[in-house]
Design a protein around this motif. Structure first.
Motif, PDB file in Angstrom:
ATOM      1  N   PHE A  73     -83.883 -19.279  13.223  1.00  0.00           N
ATOM      2  CA  PHE A  73     -82.601 -18.413  13.095  1.00  0.00           C
ATOM      3  C   PHE A  73     -81.476 -18.997  12.646  1.00  0.00           C
ATOM      4  O   PHE A  73     -80.309 -18.272  13.023  1.00  0.00           O
ATOM      5  CB  PHE A  73     -82.773 -17.517  14.218  1.00  0.00           C
ATOM      6  CG  PHE A  73     -84.063 -16.985  14.656  1.00  0.00           C
ATOM      7  CD1 PHE A  73     -84.633 -16.232  13.567  1.00  0.00           C
ATOM      8  CD2 PHE A  73     -84.414 -16.923  15.927  1.00  0.00           C
ATOM      9  CE1 PHE A  73     -85.634 -15.423  13.859  1.00  0.00           C
ATOM     10  CE2 PHE A  73     -85.640 -16.350  16.286  1.00  0.00           C
ATOM     11  CZ  PHE A  73     -86.331 -15.885  15.389  1.00  0.00           C
ATOM     12  N   GLY A  74     -81.506 -20.328  12.302  1.00  0.00           N
ATOM     13  CA  GLY A  74     -80.192 -20.676  11.500  1.00  0.00           C
ATOM     14  C   GLY A  74     -80.048 -20.459  10.414  1.00  0.00           C
ATOM     15  O   GLY A  74     -78.914 -19.985   9.835  1.00  0.00           O
ATOM     16  N   ASN A  75     -81.222 -20.359   9.764  1.00  0.00           N
ATOM     17  CA  ASN A  75     -81.124 -19.322   8.281  1.00  0.00           C
ATOM     18  C   ASN A  75     -81.381 -18.046   8.509  1.00  0.00           C
ATOM     19  O   ASN A  75     -82.430 -17.623   8.913  1.00  0.00           O
ATOM     20  CB  ASN A  75     -82.152 -20.111   7.521  1.00  0.00           C
ATOM     21  CG  ASN A  75     -82.417 -19.455   5.726  1.00  0.00           C
ATOM     22  OD1 ASN A  75     -81.576 -18.496   5.857  1.00  0.00           O
ATOM     23  ND2 ASN A  75     -83.167 -19.994   5.173  1.00  0.00           N
ATOM     24  N   PRO A  76     -80.386 -17.086   7.991  1.00  0.00           N
ATOM     25  CA  PRO A  76     -80.643 -15.659   8.372  1.00  0.00           C
ATOM     26  C   PRO A  76     -81.919 -15.001   7.663  1.00  0.00           C
ATOM     27  O   PRO A  76     -82.270 -14.079   7.992  1.00  0.00           O
ATOM     28  CB  PRO A  76     -79.345 -14.839   7.415  1.00  0.00           C
ATOM     29  CG  PRO A  76     -78.903 -16.141   6.582  1.00  0.00           C
ATOM     30  CD  PRO A  76     -79.019 -17.416   7.450  1.00  0.00           C
ATOM     31  N   LEU A  77     -82.361 -15.974   6.467  1.00  0.00           N
ATOM     32  CA  LEU A  77     -83.639 -15.298   6.207  1.00  0.00           C
ATOM     33  C   LEU A  77     -84.910 -15.285   7.166  1.00  0.00           C
ATOM     34  O   LEU A  77     -85.626 -14.331   7.153  1.00  0.00           O
ATOM     35  CB  LEU A  77     -84.263 -16.168   4.912  1.00  0.00           C
ATOM     36  CG  LEU A  77     -85.373 -15.546   4.114  1.00  0.00           C
ATOM     37  CD1 LEU A  77     -84.952 -14.406   3.268  1.00  0.00           C
ATOM     38  CD2 LEU A  77     -85.760 -16.552   2.809  1.00  0.00           C
ATOM     39  N   GLU A  78     -84.762 -16.131   8.113  1.00  0.00           N
ATOM     40  CA  GLU A  78     -85.825 -16.201   9.102  1.00  0.00           C
ATOM     41  C   GLU A  78     -85.697 -15.117   9.892  1.00  0.00           C
ATOM     42  O   GLU A  78     -86.849 -14.932  10.722  1.00  0.00           O
ATOM     43  CB  GLU A  78     -85.563 -17.581  10.015  1.00  0.00           C
ATOM     44  CG  GLU A  78     -85.636 -18.681   9.310  1.00  0.00           C
ATOM     45  CD  GLU A  78     -85.487 -20.145  10.216  1.00  0.00           C
ATOM     46  OE1 GLU A  78     -85.194 -19.829  11.301  1.00  0.00           O
ATOM     47  OE2 GLU A  78     -85.874 -21.293   9.605  1.00  0.00           O
ATOM     48  N   GLN A  79     -84.739 -14.110  10.027  1.00  0.00           N
ATOM     49  CA  GLN A  79     -85.010 -12.981  10.668  1.00  0.00           C
ATOM     50  C   GLN A  79     -85.434 -11.747  10.012  1.00  0.00           C
ATOM     51  O   GLN A  79     -85.610 -10.764  10.541  1.00  0.00           O
ATOM     52  CB  GLN A  79     -83.254 -12.484  11.071  1.00  0.00           C
ATOM     53  CG  GLN A  79     -82.572 -13.487  11.752  1.00  0.00           C
ATOM     54  CD  GLN A  79     -81.049 -13.229  11.680  1.00  0.00           C
ATOM     55  OE1 GLN A  79     -80.783 -12.000  11.429  1.00  0.00           O
ATOM     56  NE2 GLN A  79     -80.168 -14.255  12.254  1.00  0.00           N
ATOM     57  N   SER A  80     -86.188 -12.060   8.952  1.00  0.00           N
ATOM     58  CA  SER A  80     -86.864 -11.031   8.136  1.00  0.00           C
ATOM     59  C   SER A  80     -88.270 -11.369   8.165  1.00  0.00           C
ATOM     60  O   SER A  80     -88.852 -12.515   7.906  1.00  0.00           O
ATOM     61  CB  SER A  80     -86.498 -11.023   6.784  1.00  0.00           C
ATOM     62  OG  SER A  80     -84.824 -10.724   6.576  1.00  0.00           O
ATOM     63  N   SER A  81     -89.111 -10.440   8.572  1.00  0.00           N
ATOM     64  CA  SER A  81     -90.697 -10.640   8.448  1.00  0.00           C
ATOM     65  C   SER A  81     -91.162 -10.765   6.896  1.00  0.00           C
ATOM     66  O   SER A  81     -90.232 -10.427   6.141  1.00  0.00           O
ATOM     67  CB  SER A  81     -91.179  -9.350   8.980  1.00  0.00           C
ATOM     68  OG  SER A  81     -91.098  -8.077   8.304  1.00  0.00           O
ATOM     69  N   TRP A  82     -92.143 -11.024   6.580  1.00  0.00           N
ATOM     70  CA  TRP A  82     -92.850 -11.335   5.334  1.00  0.00           C
ATOM     71  C   TRP A  82     -92.564 -10.094   4.699  1.00  0.00           C
ATOM     72  O   TRP A  82     -92.045 -10.315   3.206  1.00  0.00           O
ATOM     73  CB  TRP A  82     -94.387 -11.824   5.284  1.00  0.00           C
ATOM     74  CG  TRP A  82     -94.671 -12.246   3.983  1.00  0.00           C
ATOM     75  CD1 TRP A  82     -95.574 -11.427   3.183  1.00  0.00           C
ATOM     76  CD2 TRP A  82     -94.864 -13.366   3.440  1.00  0.00           C
ATOM     77  NE1 TRP A  82     -95.919 -12.097   2.134  1.00  0.00           N
ATOM     78  CE2 TRP A  82     -95.437 -13.091   2.236  1.00  0.00           C
ATOM     79  CE3 TRP A  82     -94.138 -14.644   3.846  1.00  0.00           C
ATOM     80  CZ2 TRP A  82     -95.682 -14.389   1.264  1.00  0.00           C
ATOM     81  CZ3 TRP A  82     -94.231 -15.782   3.014  1.00  0.00           C
ATOM     82  CH2 TRP A  82     -95.110 -15.637   1.731  1.00  0.00           C
TER      83      TRP A  82
END
Length: 359
Positions: A73-82
């Motif tokens: 969760f340092g990268n905001p993209l990781e907060q999105s599911s596939w």
């Protein structure tokens, strides 16, 4: 171990999640297969040691040295599911040995799933960590497990963490790198450094608009592409970039419907929008008149995909409303000029300024 074995052999998101074979050997092979598909993000190599080809795809997904070395969760993209990734993002993720199963478990840790989705797909990891529907949707008291280091978790809680794709390192690393712009309610106005407050003021923020996002500052109606170079410099001081600005600040409101389709951003489709409602030709869908806690599972998925939390979804325009005088307080001799004027770029829905969920 039993919990992880059970989960890995049963979870098939996008297919029939309730079809489970009775053949123990097949279940074991399935478990070993999915365990081997951990994304390269979870490899032990540090940023400086990864091959240039891998780093190229990581950079395209928004990773930096800090966010790569200190997942999650340092990268905001990781907060999105596939399912919320664009086609281009999925291609880069595939190049990092990620697919839907490994991304949702080892990168997103299922945090982008609605509670009803978790229960439907029989993903009980977060339930073992003490969550309920209320606490998962930020409406209730958070469980004690989130304040513990991995070694402090109970046996059941550790099983839940491992089921959700965590290791000791990733559990203890969470939120080490800032993943969102600083003005998304993460810090009180009075706690900002003088440099960050100056940058915020330059972008038009006040105490109210800073602490109550979104859209209480007109600049938030503008996507990153339409910011001036100077505005981008100020936004960068606040730890913003194109990805987290467009998602977590602008919520893709400045995109045209064609752009949303082109970039495979389906958030607003899940919230019930069509081309006509997005462009203000017809009334917005029912989701726009609901509070966060009232959204359906599909709508909740869309709201999170568009960068909303319960706080930001319910906060729309609270500061702007406070500045608009009531009819009884307006002078009778001449029209009031105190109502703010918001300038929108082409493609921004016209309804966003006037919408009021209480009406």
């Amino acid at each position: 171990v039993i919990l992880q074995f059970y989960f890995l052999s049963t979870h098939q998101r996008g297919n029939d999640s309730h079809q489970r074979g009775n053949d123990g050997d097949k279940r074991l092979l399935s478990t070993l297969f999915f365990q081997s598909l951990k994304c390269a993000i979870h490899d032990t190599e540090q940023w400086t040691d990864i091959p240039s080809g891998v780093k190229e795809h990581a950079l395209a997904l928004g990773y930096t040295k800090c966010t790569w070395n200190n997942h999650p969760f340092g990268n905001p993209l990781e907060q999105s599911s596939w399912s919320c990734l664009t086609s281009k993002e999925k291609k880069h993720a595939n190049s990092l040995n990620c697919n839907e199963h490994s991304w949702d478990k080892y990168v997103n840790h299922f945090v982008d799933y609605a509670w009803d989705e978790l229960m439907h797909d029989e993903i009980y990891c977060w339930e073992y960590l003490g969550y309920s529907k209320s606490s998962w949707e930020s409406n209730g008291k958070q469980p004690a497990s989130i304040k513990k280091n991995f070694d402090e978790l109970s046996v059941l809680e550790q099983s839940g963490a491992e089921c959700a794709g965590y290791t000791k390192k990733t559990w203890d690393n969470e939120k080490r790198c800032s993943s969102k712009c600083n003005f998304l309610g993460s810090a009180n106005w009075g706690d900002l450094s003088s440099k960050k407050r100056s940058a915020a003021c330059a972008l038009g923020y006040s105490k109210c608009s800073w602490e109550h996002p979104p859209f209480n500052n007109p600049i938030e109606l503008t996507s990153w592409n339409y910011l001036s170079n100077q505005q981008r410099k100020y936004a960068t001081i606040l730890k913003c970039n194109e990805a987290n600005w467009n998602k977590n600040v602008n919520h893709y409101f400045d995109y045209s419907w064609e752009e949303l389709l082109l970039y495979d951003i389906g958030c607003w489709c899940d919230l019930g929008y069509s081309k006509l409602s997005w462009e203000g030709e017809i009334h917005p869908p029912g989701s726009e008149h609901k509070y966060f806690s009232e959204l359906s599972s599909k709508e909740l998925k869309g709201a999170k995909c568009a960068g909303y939390s319960a706080k930001t979804w319910d906060n729309d325009f609270v500061c702007i409303k406070e500045t608009i005088p009531s009819p009884s307080s307006q002078p009778t001799t001449q029209p009031s000029t105190s109502e703010p004027t918001l300038t929108q770029n082409t493609g921004t829905p016209t309804f966003v300024i006037t919408f009021n969920r209480d009406e």
